[in-house]
Design a protein around this motif. Structure first.
Motif, mmCIF file in Angstrom:
data_model
loop_
_atom_site.group_PDB
_atom_site.id
_atom_site.type_symbol
_atom_site.label_atom_id
_atom_site.label_comp_id
_atom_site.label_asym_id
_atom_site.label_seq_id
_atom_site.Cartn_x
_atom_site.Cartn_y
_atom_site.Cartn_z
ATOM 1 N N VAL A 57 1.777 6.579 4.053
ATOM 2 C CA VAL A 57 1.920 7.003 2.657
ATOM 3 C C VAL A 57 0.786 7.944 2.299
ATOM 4 O O VAL A 57 -0.378 7.686 2.643
ATOM 5 C CB VAL A 57 1.911 5.776 1.716
ATOM 6 N N ASP A 58 1.125 9.059 1.644
ATOM 7 C CA ASP A 58 0.072 9.850 1.014
ATOM 8 C C ASP A 58 0.497 10.181 -0.418
ATOM 9 O O ASP A 58 1.500 9.644 -0.906
ATOM 10 C CB ASP A 58 -0.293 11.094 1.833
ATOM 11 N N HIS A 59 -0.234 11.072 -1.081
ATOM 12 C CA HIS A 59 -0.001 11.282 -2.521
ATOM 13 C C HIS A 59 1.413 11.772 -2.816
ATOM 14 O O HIS A 59 1.935 11.563 -3.912
ATOM 15 C CB HIS A 59 -1.048 12.262 -3.069
ATOM 16 N N LEU A 78 -4.082 8.294 -4.947
ATOM 17 C CA LEU A 78 -4.516 8.760 -3.635
ATOM 18 C C LEU A 78 -4.973 10.202 -3.804
ATOM 19 O O LEU A 78 -4.303 10.992 -4.484
ATOM 20 C CB LEU A 78 -3.359 8.703 -2.630
ATOM 21 N N ALA A 79 -6.085 10.549 -3.188
ATOM 22 C CA ALA A 79 -6.588 11.912 -3.341
ATOM 23 C C ALA A 79 -5.542 12.893 -2.820
ATOM 24 O O ALA A 79 -4.950 12.685 -1.755
ATOM 25 C CB ALA A 79 -7.894 12.066 -2.581
ATOM 26 N N ALA A 80 -5.323 13.967 -3.581
ATOM 27 C CA ALA A 80 -4.331 14.962 -3.180
ATOM 28 C C ALA A 80 -5.035 16.174 -2.571
ATOM 29 O O ALA A 80 -4.933 16.423 -1.370
ATOM 30 C CB ALA A 80 -3.490 15.368 -4.379
ATOM 31 N N ASP A 81 -5.763 16.920 -3.397
ATOM 32 C CA ASP A 81 -6.413 18.145 -2.915
ATOM 33 C C ASP A 81 -7.925 17.983 -2.798
ATOM 34 O O ASP A 81 -8.543 18.531 -1.913
ATOM 35 C CB ASP A 81 -6.137 19.307 -3.874
ATOM 36 N N VAL A 82 -8.497 17.241 -3.728
ATOM 37 C CA VAL A 82 -9.953 17.124 -3.735
ATOM 38 C C VAL A 82 -10.355 15.665 -3.636
ATOM 39 O O VAL A 82 -9.580 14.767 -3.971
ATOM 40 C CB VAL A 82 -10.567 17.716 -5.041
ATOM 41 N N LEU A 237 -1.432 -0.815 -6.415
ATOM 42 C CA LEU A 237 -0.676 0.436 -6.266
ATOM 43 C C LEU A 237 -0.516 0.790 -4.794
ATOM 44 O O LEU A 237 0.562 1.201 -4.357
ATOM 45 C CB LEU A 237 -1.404 1.568 -6.994
ATOM 46 N N HIS A 238 -1.575 0.644 -4.028
ATOM 47 C CA HIS A 238 -1.516 1.000 -2.608
ATOM 48 C C HIS A 238 -0.527 0.096 -1.862
ATOM 49 O O HIS A 238 0.319 0.578 -1.096
ATOM 50 C CB HIS A 238 -2.908 0.911 -1.987
ATOM 51 N N ALA A 239 -0.640 -1.198 -2.081
ATOM 52 C CA ALA A 239 0.273 -2.128 -1.406
ATOM 53 C C ALA A 239 1.711 -1.824 -1.819
ATOM 54 O O ALA A 239 2.635 -1.825 -0.992
ATOM 55 C CB ALA A 239 -0.102 -3.565 -1.738
ATOM 56 N N ALA A 240 1.888 -1.524 -3.110
ATOM 57 C CA ALA A 240 3.238 -1.265 -3.624
ATOM 58 C C ALA A 240 3.836 0.005 -3.016
ATOM 59 O O ALA A 240 5.011 0.030 -2.635
ATOM 60 C CB ALA A 240 3.200 -1.152 -5.149
ATOM 61 N N LEU A 241 3.045 1.055 -2.904
ATOM 62 C CA LEU A 241 3.561 2.304 -2.335
ATOM 63 C C LEU A 241 4.064 2.086 -0.907
ATOM 64 O O LEU A 241 5.126 2.585 -0.520
ATOM 65 C CB LEU A 241 2.468 3.379 -2.346
ATOM 66 N N LEU A 242 3.288 1.343 -0.127
ATOM 67 C CA LEU A 242 3.689 1.055 1.248
ATOM 68 C C LEU A 242 4.947 0.191 1.275
ATOM 69 O O LEU A 242 5.870 0.439 2.057
ATOM 70 C CB LEU A 242 2.542 0.352 1.989
ATOM 71 N N ALA A 243 4.986 -0.809 0.413
ATOM 72 C CA ALA A 243 6.131 -1.734 0.405
ATOM 73 C C ALA A 243 7.405 -1.006 -0.001
ATOM 74 O O ALA A 243 8.481 -1.242 0.554
ATOM 75 C CB ALA A 243 5.852 -2.898 -0.543
ATOM 76 N N ILE A 244 7.278 -0.092 -0.966
ATOM 77 C CA ILE A 244 8.454 0.647 -1.430
ATOM 78 C C ILE A 244 8.927 1.609 -0.341
ATOM 79 O O ILE A 244 10.103 1.670 -0.001
ATOM 80 C CB ILE A 244 8.132 1.405 -2.740
#
Ligand code: FES
Ligand code: FES
Lengths: 728, 159
Positions: A57-59, A78-82, A237-244
């Protein structure tokens, strides 16, 4: 009443997040920034890993705005550009094998083009270092009372001082962790947390879901101390993004080193005082400047600053007070909530300043406090009239008696003359702490609590305030038992699950027993009223009445409800920072005795006395535990706990190099309570969770000053620093 | 980079809370993980993973050790006792004195405390607080832990 969940905790049966069955779990890991500031150029997935077997998962996988919903929305999920700090999360991974996740995290390299970081909050930024507004200032606040400049010019004696306090790591013994999975389109997130609804709101915002689609459940929480107030939103949020993305149950558990490196800490502070006094030591004017290091994102810094400045002038009456506060950006891991929330920093400075004034005037440190402590009818810095019936001088006197202050002081003076290498001293600190959200905060929260009278006669409390060691379950049980004359075996407090409990606000700010407990009393009364005013002096009759009620009304719910309303006698002006900052303050005096070895500069606290006026003691064992635990944590902050920084990243992020107090480090701590009930708290109680964090550091440094003649003004005061102070 | 093979398994038998168990583990598996994730005894906690906090304390042949620092193969044919073998009624003083708050340190604290209680002669040579120095607690300030252990020792002596 004994702690209701103690047996399951003592025997290891209590279920923390990482204790849940793990058969089908995918384990998560986080790829982080290695630089404090820069632009992400490239993310390279190394060879030797079957990347197709991982959830990555990334941004770009964030369905909603890439923002962590807190006070502001400046922090990306999650950091996108900076990147703005070392350890900023960039990529998330999950796999059924923990070993493979660890290896995969190592196999990703992120190339970042560096920009000039802002690393020292004590200096103004260069134009290249500006990253927030025009000056990197997250928040600026001011309190003003009387005419400060005139009073300073007219004061016969002006004492100046500059004080510094360091970051502190929470070291809850259970590191942070969350588990997420999607069940029938509902995202279910469980974990270690203080504020289920903060997390729910953060998940709804960034994942574009409504509240029905996000369910947050607290599991046993192994200590929080503020560290599980804001940061769990990010882990959730991080756990949720991966789970989704992977449609798998995902568990994200930080190990100790990652937890210490990546999560928030207590705000470092630099505080300046200019105090005008007369020859007796009466405070004529206090001019105070509070500067806090906010780290890379806003998090909770504005409210930490607010509490810090409101407490900065101490529990003293003074006609002319100016307190200016700023919290500024640095490219460091963000600082956040920690027990006391800015008040320990500012009161450390104030109580050292008071002692230094006494020293300069050659008057007793006890005497100068006696002269200046607020008497009923007098006002705090925000012009809040204190009329709570508490006697702050009595608190001080009782501490002096209990510690045998005057005898001990004389004995130490004799000892110091005779002993070749050891020096002893005794120090005092008087302080206060306001419970609940600051100013109009409680009105905005509008907390609600429910108590259900179930068909089986059981009373079931539904609240989003969690047990994290402080005793919330026990205090709530006790409040209901006493209000309803009910047998405690027929009272349950359900787990904080956002699909079940109303929003009674976050478990922070020493508000649970006092403010939410008071609401719970009102909800109990509401329930009784619905039973036609069934008496609540006879619990058995009440229980029968509840069962009867359900017989007549099958399928209906019997719910006692309460919602917070601003008491009519509380007035606060958010613009001028004037008025009743808190509905009640707890008052306290601490006395510390120290012994210093002049050969090694090792400082030992050998005795400690804590007297506090807390409205009403709801549960003596729990209250004592809060006071003793808080004092121990503050002893660590004062003497042991030093974060070593490099590029805004903690270098000693492990428990071998970051030392917290162990059993033999803690002196005997005498604890005594005085009671002056407040109408704003359950049974008259005031919040006490944070109070004990404020006193130990100044009391200990005052004792060290007395023992050695040194004038230490910053903490942690490690042996190395004391040596430097004494030898230069 | 290459992934270390996970199939480098060894068979280990040991006595766990009085019963013989057989596990097949990787040579680098920590006893802590074997207990928690393979044998599903999650009472033993991980607080630091490096031998500093004592949350993972178990008794190995009767002596307190940090399960995070021991490889599972090292307990082959030895006796391991975990918090799961303890019944709440053995801990009444810990309950009444307030020795637990958040509970994260408690299983480790209790295992060390039971070791002291089983060997009261330790107190002739060591201070109680020193014997407890390997168990970090961030909540209680230790006083309640020390008091409950003292109370439980004195009851034991009377009996
Ligand atoms: S987890 Fe083993 S000592 Fe901390
Ligand atoms: S009870 Fe929380 S760490 Fe000991």
């Amino acid at each position: 009443m004994l702690r209701v969940e103690a047996r399951s905790k003592l025997t290891g049966r209590e279920v923390f997040i990482d204790d849940l069955p793990a058969e089908d779990i995918w384990w998560a890991g986080t790829v982080r920034s290695s630089l404090p500031r820069g632009r992400i150029r490239d993310i390279h997935f190394g060879s030797g890993i079957d990347w197709s077997s991982l959830i990555v998962v990334d941004h770009r996988d964030i369905p909603g705005p890439n923002e962590v919903q807190m006070i502001e929305r400046d922090m990306p999920v999650l950091a996108a550009d900076v990147v703005r700090h070392v350890h900023e999360p960039i990529v998330l991974l999950a796999h059924p094998s923990r070993r493979i996740v660890r290896q995969a995290v190592q196999a990703i390299s992120v190339t970042i083009d560096p920009d000039e970081p802002m690393l020292d909050f004590r200096h103004p930024p260069t134009p290249q270092q500006i990253q927030y507004g025009s000056d990197n200032v997250f928040k600026k606040l001011k309190i003003e009372k009387g005419t400060v400049d005139e009073a300073l010019a007219a004061a016969p004696i002006v004492v100046e001082g500059e004080y510094e306090t360091g970051a502190q790591e929470h070291v809850y013994i259970e590191p942070q962790g969350m588990q997420a999975q999607v069940e029938n389109d509902v995202l279910v997130v469980k974990g270690s947390m203080q504020c289920p609804y903060y997390i729910q709101h953060a998940l709804m915002h960034a994942l574009n879901r409504n509240e029905k689609q996000v369910r947050v459940i607290q599991t046993a929480t192994g200590g929080g101390f503020g560290g599980k107030e804001d940061y769990p939103s990010i882990i959730a949020l991080h756990a949720a993004l991966l789970a989704i993305k992977g449609n798998r149950p995902v568990r994200l558990i930080y190990d100790r080193q990652e937890d210490m490196a990546a999560t928030t800490k207590r705000h470092p502070a630099l505080i300046r005082h200019r105090t005008g006094v007369d020859h007796h030591g009466r405070l004529l004017v206090q001019d105070i400047d509070v500067l806090l290091d906010g780290g890379a994102y806003v998090t909770l810094s504005p409210v930490v600053l607010s509490r810090s400045i409101i407490h900065a002038a101490g529990p003293y009456h003074c006609e002319n007070v100016r307190i200016q506060g700023r919290v500024v950006l640095t490219n460091s891991v963000p600082f956040g909530a920690f027990r006391g929330f800015g008040a320990p920093q500012s009161q450390f400075a104030n109580e050292r300043q008071i002692d230094r004034i006494a020293h300069e005037l050659n008057i007793d440190p006890v005497q100068i406090r006696k002269i200046n402590l607020i008497k009923d009818g007098q006002t705090t810095a925000t012009n809040q009239v204190i009329n709570d019936g508490a006697d702050r001088i009595q608190v001080l006197d009782r501490a002096i008696d209990l510690a045998e202050y005057h005898d001990r002081k004389k004995a130490h003076e004799v000892f110091n003359v005779q002993h070749p290498t050891l020096r002893r001293g005794i120090g005092v600190a008087s302080f206060f702490h306001g419970a609940g959200f600051t100013g109009s905060g409680e009105v905005q929260l509008a907390s609600q609590i429910h108590i259900h009278g179930r068909p089986d006669g059981i009373l079931e409390v539904r609240s989003s305030n969690v047990e994290m060691g402080q005793g919330a379950l026990t205090v709530f049980t006790q409040i209901v038992a006493e209000r309803m004359a009910y047998d405690q075996d027929y009272i349950v407090i359900v787990a904080a699950d956002t699909s079940v409990v109303p929003n009674s606000g976050p478990t922070v700010a020493s508000r649970t027993s006092m403010i939410v407990g008071k609401l719970l009393e009102q909800a109990c009364d509401d329930l009784s009223r619905q039973l036609n005013g069934e008496s609540n002096t006879d619990g058995t009759a009440l229980k029968d009445a509840i069962i009867r009620w359900h017989h007549i009304r099958p399928d209906q719910e019997l719910i006692g409800k309460a919602q917070y309303n601003m008491p009519p006698d509380i007035h606060w002006n958010d613009l001028t920072y004037e008025g009743d900052a808190y509905s009640a303050f707890a008052w306290s005096t601490h006395i510390a005795e120290v012994e210093i070895d002049l050969r090694t500069f090792v400082i030992r606290v050998i005795n400690f006395t804590a007297v506090q006026e807390i409205g009403k003691v709801l549960n003596e064992t729990l209250a004592r535990g809060q006071i003793q635990g808080g004092i121990t944590q503050a002893i660590g902050w004062a003497l042991l706990e030093q974060c070593h920084w490099n590029n805004g990243s903690m270098q000693n992020n492990n428990l071998s190099d970051y030392v917290i107090p162990t059993c033999p480090d803690v002196p005997p701590i005498a604890v005594e309570f005085l009671e002056s009930p407040t109408p704003h708290g359950a049974q008259g109680a005031k919040g006490i969770g944070e109070l004990p964090m404020n006193g130990p550091a100044p009391a200990i440094l005052n004792a060290i000053a007395q023992a050695t003649g040194a004038d230490p003004r910053s903490i942690p005061l490690t042996p190395e620093q004391l040596m430097e102070t004494l030898l230069t | 980079m290459t992934i270390a093979p996970e199939n480098n398994m060894v068979d280990v038998s040991f006595t766990l809370n009085g019963k013989l168990v057989d596990v097949s583990v990787s040579a680098t598996d920590r006893l802590l993980d074997t207990l928690r994730y393979d044998l599903r005894l999650a009472g033993t906690k991980e607080g630091c993973g490096e031998g500093e906090c004592g949350a993972c304390t178990v008794l190995l042949d009767g002596l307190p050790v940090n399960a995070c620092l021991i490889f599972t193969f090292q307990v082959r044919n030895r006796e391991v006792q975990t918090i799961e073998s303890i019944d709440a009624h053995e801990l009444e003083e810990f309950h009444s004195e307030g020795a637990t708050q958040c509970g994260a340190c408690s299983p480790g604290v209790v295992m060390t405390a039971l070791w002291i209680r089983n060997h009261p002669s330790l107190l002739q040579t060591h201070q109680l607080s020193r014997l407890m120095a390997g168990n970090l607690c961030r909540c209680t300030g230790y006083d309640a832990i020390v008091k409950s252990l003292e109370a439980s020792l004195s009851i034991q002596e009377r009996n």
